[in-house]
Design an enzyme around this catalytic site. Structure first.
Site, PDB file in Angstrom:
ATOM      1  N   ASP A  25       0.824  -1.201   0.000  1.00 23.53           N
ATOM      2  CA  ASP A  25       0.000   0.000   0.000  1.00 23.53           C
ATOM      3  C   ASP A  25       0.870   1.268   0.000  1.00 23.53           C
ATOM      4  OD1 ASP A  25      -2.412   1.259  -0.077  1.00 23.53           O
ATOM      5  OD2 ASP A  25      -2.841   1.057   2.051  1.00 23.53           O
ATOM      6  N   ASN A  42     -10.517  -3.004  -5.920  1.00 26.37           N
ATOM      7  CA  ASN A  42      -9.771  -2.077  -6.784  1.00 26.37           C
ATOM      8  C   ASN A  42     -10.446  -1.866  -8.143  1.00 26.37           C
ATOM      9  OD1 ASN A  42      -6.472  -3.205  -5.649  1.00 26.37           O
ATOM     10  ND2 ASN A  42      -7.773  -1.574  -4.841  1.00 26.37           N
TER      11      ASN A  42
HETATM   12  C1  FPP Z   1      -2.187  -0.167  -3.348  1.00 27.56           C
HETATM   13  O1  FPP Z   1      -1.499   1.070  -3.331  1.00 27.56           O
HETATM   14  C2  FPP Z   1      -1.523  -1.011  -4.361  1.00 27.56           C
HETATM   15  C3  FPP Z   1      -2.081  -1.423  -5.513  1.00 27.56           C
HETATM   16  C4  FPP Z   1      -3.515  -1.182  -5.822  1.00 27.56           C
HETATM   17  C5  FPP Z   1      -1.308  -2.155  -6.566  1.00 27.56           C
HETATM   18  C6  FPP Z   1       0.170  -2.336  -6.329  1.00 27.56           C
HETATM   19  C7  FPP Z   1       0.817  -2.961  -7.518  1.00 27.56           C
HETATM   20  C8  FPP Z   1       2.137  -2.877  -7.792  1.00 27.56           C
HETATM   21  C9  FPP Z   1       3.081  -2.153  -6.899  1.00 27.56           C
HETATM   22  C10 FPP Z   1       2.691  -3.556  -9.005  1.00 27.56           C
HETATM   23  C11 FPP Z   1       3.365  -4.848  -8.581  1.00 27.56           C
HETATM   24  C12 FPP Z   1       3.910  -5.593  -9.718  1.00 27.56           C
HETATM   25  C13 FPP Z   1       3.812  -6.943  -9.877  1.00 27.56           C
HETATM   26  C14 FPP Z   1       4.471  -7.570 -11.052  1.00 27.56           C
HETATM   27  C15 FPP Z   1       3.088  -7.845  -8.972  1.00 27.56           C
HETATM   28  P1  FPP Z   1      -2.200   2.444  -3.668  1.00 27.56           P
HETATM   29  O2  FPP Z   1      -1.529   3.072  -4.782  1.00 27.56           O
HETATM   30  O3  FPP Z   1      -3.652   2.244  -3.737  1.00 27.56           O
HETATM   31  O4  FPP Z   1      -1.865   3.248  -2.379  1.00 27.56           O
HETATM   32  P2  FPP Z   1      -2.422   4.641  -1.887  1.00 27.56           P
HETATM   33  O5  FPP Z   1      -3.538   5.105  -2.761  1.00 27.56           O
HETATM   34  O6  FPP Z   1      -2.879   4.317  -0.500  1.00 27.56           O
HETATM   35  O7  FPP Z   1      -1.258   5.537  -1.908  1.00 27.56           O
END
Ligand code: FPP
Length: 217
Positions: free
Chosen positions: A11, A59
């Site tokens: 996150d 999501n």
């Molecule tokens: C939540 O953070 C994270 C996600 C919805 C996706 C995260 C995916 C990756 C980092 C890619 C990983 C790659 C592979 C190949 C598995 P957010 O951005 O929603 O956090 P925030 O809004 O709380 O800052």
């Protein structure tokens, strides 16, 4: 004992980018860089499997540009990965289109005989849906022992989920492996995911090693 199977709730990617005056979508590519460092350290430490929460069923409610950015980072990873991890997916990968589903089939096939760390990617995944689907399959078959049920969960065959790490400051599971996490140790850090690295993983493992696990006994 080193955790056999670690769950990562990655996150804070969007906030990391926003904090730098970048579009939120730029956070996901940085998130992949952090993941690579973390996986390299996990392999060095002898962890057997890591499951990452890369796209939850909730999501799907995100703006299109965020979904597109996440799918694009993950599809590129699927197409280009040539390391020694075994890579598998759990969740409804077909919800992201044929091209994405093909890239999943491709990486799973390419890496199925790899002997390194097992990377399991939860994508279009939700723990509640997974439990309901497993229950439905058991009902359909008319077999509903605990073993039948567990064999029908997406995480079947993975080592026990010893530790779940969540970055980004929130302290909840958000539907991540709800059945499997019943006795997982939980570790929370305020660090935003793109700032997480191997040393943070070591800190989480050291914390885990200090826990007394009694499983209710
Ligand atoms: C939540 O953070 C994270 C996600 C919805 C996706 C995260 C995916 C990756 C980092 C890619 C990983 C790659 C592979 C190949 C598995 P957010 O951005 O929603 O956090 P925030 O809004 O709380 O800052």
């Amino acid at each position: 004992m080193i955790p056999r199977h670690i769950g990562l709730i990655m996150d804070g990617n969007g906030r990391w980018a926003q904090g730098r005056g970048l579009p939120r979508t730029d956070g996901y590519a940085e998130g992949l860089t952090a993941l690579r460092k973390t996986l390299a350290r996990a392999a060095e430490r002898g962890v057997q499997a890591v499951t990452v929460y890369a796209f939850s069923t909730e999501n799907f409610a995100r703006p299109d540009d965020e979904t597109t950015a996440i799918v694009s980072v993950v599809r590129t990873f699927n197409r280009r990965y040539d390391g020694d991890m075994k890579v598998t997916y759990m969740g409804d990968v077909y919800a992201f289109g044929e091209d994405f589903a093909d890239s999943v089939e491709d990486i799973e096939k390419r890496t199925e005989n790899n002997g390194g760390l097992h990377l399991n990617i939860a994508f279009g995944y939700g723990g509640r849906d997974d439990i309901i689907n497993a229950a439905k399959r058991c009902c359909d078959k008319g077999e509903f022992t605990r073993e039948d049920f567990e064999a029908n969960l997406s995480g079947a065959g993975l080592p026990p989920l010893d530790l779940v790490i969540r970055s980004g400051g929130e302290k909840r599971l958000s539907g991540f492996m709800l059945y499997e996490a019943a006795y997982s140790e939980l570790y929370f850090t305020d660090k935003l995911w793109p700032d997480f690295d191997g040393d943070d993983l070591d800190a989480a493992i050291a914390d885990f090693e200090g826990r007394q696990r009694k499983f209710g006994a």
